[in-house]
Design a protein around this motif. Structure first.
Motif, PDB file in Angstrom:
ATOM      1  N   UNK A  20       0.720  -1.203  -0.085  1.00 41.60           N
ATOM      2  CA  UNK A  20       0.134  -0.032  -0.058  1.00 41.60           C
ATOM      3  C   UNK A  20       0.734   1.454   0.014  1.00 41.60           C
ATOM      4  N   UNK A  21       2.060   1.264   0.668  1.00 41.21           N
ATOM      5  CA  UNK A  21       2.989   2.433   0.312  1.00 41.21           C
ATOM      6  C   UNK A  21       2.352   3.592   1.043  1.00 41.21           C
ATOM      7  N   UNK A  22       1.898   3.634   2.242  1.00 38.69           N
ATOM      8  CA  UNK A  22       1.318   4.675   2.984  1.00 38.69           C
ATOM      9  C   UNK A  22       2.405   5.647   3.374  1.00 38.69           C
ATOM     10  N   UNK A  23       1.873   6.866   3.556  1.00 35.15           N
ATOM     11  CA  UNK A  23       2.831   7.994   4.186  1.00 35.15           C
ATOM     12  C   UNK A  23       3.282   7.706   5.255  1.00 35.15           C
ATOM     13  N   UNK A  24       4.415   8.271   5.843  1.00 33.17           N
ATOM     14  CA  UNK A  24       4.678   7.826   7.280  1.00 33.17           C
ATOM     15  C   UNK A  24       3.400   8.431   8.215  1.00 33.17           C
ATOM     16  N   UNK A  25       2.933   9.390   7.898  1.00 33.26           N
ATOM     17  CA  UNK A  25       1.795  10.136   8.803  1.00 33.26           C
ATOM     18  C   UNK A  25       0.597   8.893   8.995  1.00 33.26           C
ATOM     19  N   UNK A  68       0.949   5.749   8.161  1.00 33.83           N
ATOM     20  CA  UNK A  68       1.175   4.649   8.769  1.00 33.83           C
ATOM     21  C   UNK A  68       1.144   4.633  10.231  1.00 33.83           C
ATOM     22  N   UNK A  69       1.585   5.676  10.730  1.00 36.62           N
ATOM     23  CA  UNK A  69       1.626   5.838  12.270  1.00 36.62           C
ATOM     24  C   UNK A  69       0.211   5.742  12.709  1.00 36.62           C
ATOM     25  N   UNK A  70      -0.700   6.112  12.141  1.00 36.99           N
ATOM     26  CA  UNK A  70      -2.163   5.974  12.489  1.00 36.99           C
ATOM     27  C   UNK A  70      -2.666   4.399  12.144  1.00 36.99           C
ATOM     28  N   UNK A  71      -2.270   3.994  11.001  1.00 33.86           N
ATOM     29  CA  UNK A  71      -2.593   2.508  10.991  1.00 33.86           C
ATOM     30  C   UNK A  71      -2.021   1.376  12.021  1.00 33.86           C
ATOM     31  N   UNK A  72      -0.717   1.704  12.344  1.00 34.95           N
ATOM     32  CA  UNK A  72      -0.045   0.946  13.417  1.00 34.95           C
ATOM     33  C   UNK A  72      -0.809   0.996  14.782  1.00 34.95           C
ATOM     34  N   UNK A  73      -1.605   1.780  15.119  1.00 36.17           N
ATOM     35  CA  UNK A  73      -2.085   1.795  16.122  1.00 36.17           C
ATOM     36  C   UNK A  73      -3.398   0.666  16.186  1.00 36.17           C
ATOM     37  N   UNK A  74      -3.499  -0.180  15.323  1.00 37.23           N
ATOM     38  CA  UNK A  74      -4.337  -1.144  15.131  1.00 37.23           C
ATOM     39  C   UNK A  74      -5.649  -0.922  15.386  1.00 37.23           C
ATOM     40  N   UNK A  75      -6.357  -0.100  15.341  1.00 34.81           N
ATOM     41  CA  UNK A  75      -7.703   0.359  15.437  1.00 34.81           C
ATOM     42  C   UNK A  75      -8.247   0.113  14.112  1.00 34.81           C
ATOM     43  N   UNK A  76      -9.651   0.067  14.137  1.00 32.90           N
ATOM     44  CA  UNK A  76     -10.259  -0.149  12.932  1.00 32.90           C
ATOM     45  C   UNK A  76     -10.976   0.893  12.488  1.00 32.90           C
ATOM     46  N   UNK A  77     -11.043   1.270  11.064  1.00 35.70           N
ATOM     47  CA  UNK A  77     -11.386   2.228  10.102  1.00 35.70           C
ATOM     48  C   UNK A  77     -12.723   2.094   9.510  1.00 35.70           C
ATOM     49  N   UNK A  78     -13.374   3.357   9.180  1.00 35.62           N
ATOM     50  CA  UNK A  78     -14.791   3.067   8.253  1.00 35.62           C
ATOM     51  C   UNK A  78     -13.970   2.968   6.829  1.00 35.62           C
ATOM     52  N   UNK A  79     -14.931   2.751   6.017  1.00 34.63           N
ATOM     53  CA  UNK A  79     -14.308   2.739   4.530  1.00 34.63           C
ATOM     54  C   UNK A  79     -13.688   3.852   4.115  1.00 34.63           C
ATOM     55  N   UNK A  80     -14.342   5.096   4.551  1.00 38.60           N
ATOM     56  CA  UNK A  80     -13.869   6.525   3.980  1.00 38.60           C
ATOM     57  C   UNK A  80     -12.649   6.831   4.608  1.00 38.60           C
ATOM     58  N   UNK A  81     -12.543   6.366   5.957  1.00 37.17           N
ATOM     59  CA  UNK A  81     -11.079   6.570   6.707  1.00 37.17           C
ATOM     60  C   UNK A  81     -10.102   5.606   6.246  1.00 37.17           C
ATOM     61  N   UNK A  82     -10.418   4.518   5.700  1.00 35.76           N
ATOM     62  CA  UNK A  82      -9.498   3.574   5.353  1.00 35.76           C
ATOM     63  C   UNK A  82      -9.039   4.111   3.699  1.00 35.76           C
ATOM     64  N   UNK A  83      -9.825   4.612   2.883  1.00 39.35           N
ATOM     65  CA  UNK A  83      -9.669   5.345   1.907  1.00 39.35           C
ATOM     66  C   UNK A  83      -8.630   6.551   1.776  1.00 39.35           C
ATOM     67  N   UNK A  84      -9.022   7.508   2.920  1.00 38.32           N
ATOM     68  CA  UNK A  84      -8.270   8.325   3.107  1.00 38.32           C
ATOM     69  C   UNK A  84      -6.809   8.119   3.392  1.00 38.32           C
ATOM     70  N   UNK A  85      -6.476   7.011   4.370  1.00 41.65           N
ATOM     71  CA  UNK A  85      -5.061   6.598   4.856  1.00 41.65           C
ATOM     72  C   UNK A  85      -4.398   5.814   3.798  1.00 41.65           C
ATOM     73  N   UNK A  86      -5.345   5.240   2.702  1.00 39.35           N
ATOM     74  CA  UNK A  86      -4.673   4.520   1.629  1.00 39.35           C
ATOM     75  C   UNK A  86      -4.770   2.991   1.797  1.00 39.35           C
ATOM     76  N   UNK A  87      -5.491   2.592   2.779  1.00 46.65           N
ATOM     77  CA  UNK A  87      -5.569   1.274   2.851  1.00 46.65           C
ATOM     78  C   UNK A  87      -6.487   0.498   1.838  1.00 46.65           C
TER      79      UNK A  87
END
Length: 320
Positions: A219-224, A226-245
């Motif tokens: 997925x090659x996320x930005x560092x910012x 990825x810092x949110x992704x690695x908190x291991x929380x769940x995301x809505x579809x819109x949030x996931x798209x914004x993060x690049x997931x």
């Protein structure tokens, strides 16, 4: 009286011979057959389902068993690989994850399938595609989330039931003889020491690092982000798209359209591999084998009634 009984038996036997055969248990040993769900054309898009808890063991109920997620997926991918008319695979995911090993195997099998066959792979997330469910999706060329999907939970959880407090209350003890000081680490019969916690945390961090590496590579996320992704929380579809997931938010028809686009075909039949034929079958059917007579006793999976088995999981389960 005897004559009336014989007549009744004859009527029942005749009726049974004319009626559709009722299968009391999943026909897991029957071969997979291909069924068209929608569309036309010579080209095919195969729809496969990844549902529920991911494990490489059969799912055992009180009176029946069915293939585990790994076995079912590999069986269908192998059939798709042999068919030159198959141009793409849509993996419909509705899973909170499962064991670390099963999740990793499914990801690897999908990656191998893409590389070996050249068939496009599209992941379509349904209610939940979290942790190991998301790990599975990472193998796809394109990831599409349903507008109401929950995804993410990128991380590892280590579960180990503890009964030491209960044993103290009822006056029961367990004596352990061992060859090394860490041989019984994680035992439910003794409280964890600081050393044990550190050892287990090292294992968790190592397994999490593998998950993180796959996310970074695919997925090659930005560092910012990825810092949110690695908190291991769940995301809505819109949030996931914004993060690049995920790549897109859409529905099943959008997934089929994306599969046709990646495969460079204008028309394609959507097919599924089943062990039974279903009247009025459609892409929302998640079963490969019929399970009629939905008596609750026959369909309760015993594992869901028991405490979680000790182990490491790519899993999001807020019920624990």
């Amino acid at each position: 009286m005897r004559m009336r009984y014989m007549i009744l038996v004859l009527i029942l036997v005749t009726a049974w011979g004319c009626a559709p055969k009722l299968k009391l248990f999943s026909s897991a040993t029957d071969p997979l057959a291909e069924y068209t769900l929608q569309g036309e054309g010579d080209a095919k898009i195969v729809l496969v389902n990844v549902n529920g808890f991911l494990q490489d063991q059969p799912s055992k109920g009180l009176l029946r068993s069915k293939p585990g997620a790994v076995q079912e997926l590999v069986s269908q991918l192998r059939r798709a690989a042999k068919d030159e008319a198959v141009k793409a695979v849509v993996v419909k995911i509705n899973s909170p994850g499962g064991t670390t090993t099963a999740s990793d195997i499914i990801y690897r099998e999908l990656m191998k399938h893409r590389e070996k066959t050249g068939q496009a792979v599209v992941a379509l997330m349904m209610d939940v595609a979290a942790s190991g469910g998301y790990y599975t999706a990472l193998a796809a060329d394109t990831i599409i989330a349903h507008p109401t999907t929950l995804t993410g939970s990128v991380g590892v959880i280590f579960v180990r039931p503890k009964v030491v407090g209960l044993m103290d209350k009822i006056g029961v003890d367990v004596e352990v003889s061992k060859s090394g000081e860490d041989k019984d680490m994680g035992s439910p019969f003794s409280p964890a020491t600081e050393k044990e916690r550190k050892l287990f945390q090292d294992i968790i961090d190592d397994m999490a690092a593998r998950f993180y590496a796959v996310v970074r590579e695919r997925r090659q996320p930005t560092e910012q982000a990825f810092a949110t992704i690695r908190t291991a929380r769940v995301f809505t579809a819109a949030q996931a798209k914004q993060l690049g997931l995920v790549d897109k938010i859409g529905y099943m028809d959008d997934a089929f359209a994306e599969a046709r686009k990646l495969a460079k075909v204008d028309e394609a039949r959507v097919v599924a591999y089943r062990r039974d034929q279903y009247p009025d079958d459609n892409p929302y059917n998640t079963m490969s084998a019929a399970e009629p007579g939905k008596a609750s006793l026959l369909n309760v999976e015993a594992g869901h009634l028991l405490p979680p088995k000790a182990g490491f999981y790519y899993l999001w389960n807020p019920g624990w």
